[in-house]
Design a protein around this motif. Structure first.
Motif, short mmCIF file in Angstrom:
data_model
loop_
_atom_site.label_atom_id
_atom_site.label_comp_id
_atom_site.label_asym_id
_atom_site.label_seq_id
_atom_site.Cartn_x
_atom_site.Cartn_y
_atom_site.Cartn_z
N MET A 189 -31.59 22.16 -41.82
CA MET A 189 -32.60 21.52 -40.98
C MET A 189 -32.17 20.10 -40.60
O MET A 189 -31.76 19.32 -41.45
N ALA A 190 -32.28 19.82 -39.33
CA ALA A 190 -31.86 18.50 -38.86
C ALA A 190 -32.96 17.46 -39.12
O ALA A 190 -34.13 17.80 -39.24
N GLN A 191 -32.52 16.24 -39.22
CA GLN A 191 -33.46 15.11 -39.21
C GLN A 191 -33.69 14.76 -37.74
O GLN A 191 -32.74 14.56 -37.00
N ILE A 192 -34.94 14.71 -37.34
CA ILE A 192 -35.24 14.38 -35.95
C ILE A 192 -35.73 12.93 -35.86
O ILE A 192 -36.66 12.55 -36.55
N ILE A 193 -35.04 12.15 -35.02
CA ILE A 193 -35.38 10.74 -34.87
C ILE A 193 -35.78 10.48 -33.42
O ILE A 193 -35.07 10.88 -32.50
N GLY A 219 -19.05 11.49 -39.63
CA GLY A 219 -18.82 12.91 -39.87
C GLY A 219 -20.05 13.79 -39.74
O GLY A 219 -20.01 14.98 -40.01
N GLN A 220 -21.17 13.21 -39.31
CA GLN A 220 -22.39 14.00 -39.14
C GLN A 220 -22.38 14.71 -37.78
O GLN A 220 -21.81 14.19 -36.83
N ASN A 221 -23.01 15.88 -37.74
CA ASN A 221 -23.18 16.57 -36.47
C ASN A 221 -24.42 16.03 -35.77
O ASN A 221 -25.52 16.16 -36.30
N VAL A 222 -24.22 15.44 -34.60
CA VAL A 222 -25.31 14.71 -33.94
C VAL A 222 -25.53 15.19 -32.51
O VAL A 222 -24.56 15.36 -31.75
N ALA A 223 -26.79 15.38 -32.15
CA ALA A 223 -27.14 15.60 -30.75
C ALA A 223 -28.03 14.46 -30.29
O ALA A 223 -28.98 14.09 -30.98
N PHE A 267 -27.41 21.14 -35.68
CA PHE A 267 -27.03 19.74 -35.92
C PHE A 267 -27.66 19.19 -37.21
O PHE A 267 -28.64 19.74 -37.71
N ASP A 268 -27.08 18.08 -37.69
CA ASP A 268 -27.66 17.38 -38.84
C ASP A 268 -28.69 16.36 -38.37
O ASP A 268 -29.66 16.08 -39.06
N TRP A 269 -28.43 15.78 -37.22
CA TRP A 269 -29.31 14.73 -36.68
C TRP A 269 -29.59 14.99 -35.21
O TRP A 269 -28.66 15.33 -34.45
N ILE A 270 -30.85 14.83 -34.81
CA ILE A 270 -31.21 14.91 -33.40
C ILE A 270 -31.88 13.59 -33.04
O ILE A 270 -32.88 13.21 -33.64
#
Lengths: 271, 103
Positions: free
Chosen positions: A1-5, A31-35, A113-116
């Motif tokens: 589950m991504a963290q949504i910001i 190194g994080q997967n980011v959208a 992704f890890d972060w959105i």
């Protein structure tokens, strides 16, 4: 589950898009997967700040309406392969974004992704509310200036009442990011200080980004400042902010005034 | 800060402290206005719900919780009423008096 910001502010022109790009690139460099997702339908700019404006084929609305698959619309950054951008539509009406469609795109992004990072449009209306709806964290971008602080306060009220987390009786984690801070003017009491803004908004501080020519230079060449000038003062402040978002307990460094020779002579008199 | 600046600073408050004071007053007012409209509504609802309940069951007024969440398209009003065992028994017994006891 991504963290949504959600990167939000109420007021326009305070640095939301710059911040979305800079934080997204900094997270990706770790190194994080980011959208990074542009919610500013009709006035998209995240693609331009990221230097991806000529690679846009499909956009968020195409995906929301089912005209394109998410993978077709995502643009992978050329400098940083774990960073992707989902552009907003330039031509479509902002009403083409539906709450259901956004939910579906968010859950699909969450799997990849890890972060959105959602770049909110200015204002407090539909687009801004859709951008914040799914957020776990909110980065509230504020300039040390009265109208920006007031608008940030309105946004805080909305984050506490009109998000999915609020509906579940939970809280969106709020973080204050003070941008365009000029330590020299703050020292002369011509500008609200970091402590003033923290006290007025009562929000935890994520970082202080100093006013800097490096930010404009980076946008000129279409690169997040954290990639274009990683050793510059604003980039360092963004990298620090990212470490804090990742959970590190790190003291916020407050930019200080650069002293000239005359300032040095008068040091004892200054306050 | 130069010597002249600090000399004049004593005469009038700095622009940043004026900004801080204006914002503090304004935001206290704006936050209050938003919360106050809702709290008047909630107080009225609380009182009237209690009045209706009191006709049928015994409920302590601390056990009625009303929460209002405002959204763009719809707002939710959450009403949580805890009825104590004794209050419920009063309710059941009035019902029972209308129906014959099966045993």
């Amino acid at each position: 589950m991504a963290q949504i910001i959600v990167v939000t502010s109420g007021k326009g022109g305070v640095g939301k898009t710059t911040t979305t790009a800079a934080l997204g690139a900094a997270l990706a460099r770790n190194g994080q997967n980011v959208a990074v997702v542009d919610f500013d339908v009709g006035l998209r700019n995240l693609d331009l700040i990221m230097g991806a404006e000529r690679r846009v084929v499909f956009d968020l609305i195409n995906v929301v309406q089912g005209d394109a698959k998410l993978n077709q619309a995502l643009i992978r950054d050329k400098r940083c392969e774990t960073l992707s951008i989902l552009p907003a539509s330039q031509t479509r009406d902002k009403d083409s974004l539906t709450a259901e469609g956004v939910s579906r795109v968010m859950s699909e992004l969450s799997e990849k992704f890890d972060w959105i990072l959602c770049d909110s449009p200015a204002g407090i209306e539909r687009g801004a509310q859709l951008a914040m709806h799914h957020a776990d964290h909110a980065v509230i971008v504020t300039n040390p200036e009265v109208s920006s602080v007031r608008d940030s306060d309105r946004i805080v009220g909305m984050l506490d009442s009109r998000t999915a987390r609020a509906a579940r009786g939970e809280r969106v984690e709020k973080h204050l990011l003070l941008t365009r801070y000029d330590p020299a003017r703050a020292a002369r009491n011509e500008m609200l200080s970091v402590d003033d803004v923290i006290e007025i908004l009562s929000l935890p501080l994520l970082g202080v980004i100093p006013e800097s020519e490096d930010v404009l230079k980076a946008s000129n060449v279409g690169a997040p400042v954290t990639l274009a000038a990683p050793d510059s003062a604003p980039a360092k402040a963004y990298f620090e902010a990212v470490r804090r978002l990742e959970g590190e307990d790190l003291k916020v460094s407050i930019p200080t005034e650069k002293r000239g020779f005359l300032d040095f002579l008068f040091k004892k008199r200054g306050s | 800060m130069s010597f002249l600046d600090s000399f004049f600073a004593r005469k009038r408050p700095s622009s940043s402290s004026v900004a801080r004071n204006r914002l503090q007053i304004l935001l206290a007012h704006e936050r209050g206005a938003e919360a106050e409209g809702d709290s008047t509504l909630l107080r009225t609802l609380h009182r009237e719900i209690l009045e209706v309940l009191a006709r049928h069951v015994t409920v302590d007024q601390d056990n009625v919780n009303i929460k209002l969440d405002r959204g763009e398209h719809c707002s939710t009003l959450e009403i949580d009423i805890q009825v104590p065992e004794s209050g419920l028994r009063a309710h059941v017994s009035t019902q029972a008096s209308h129906e014959p006891d099966p045993s």
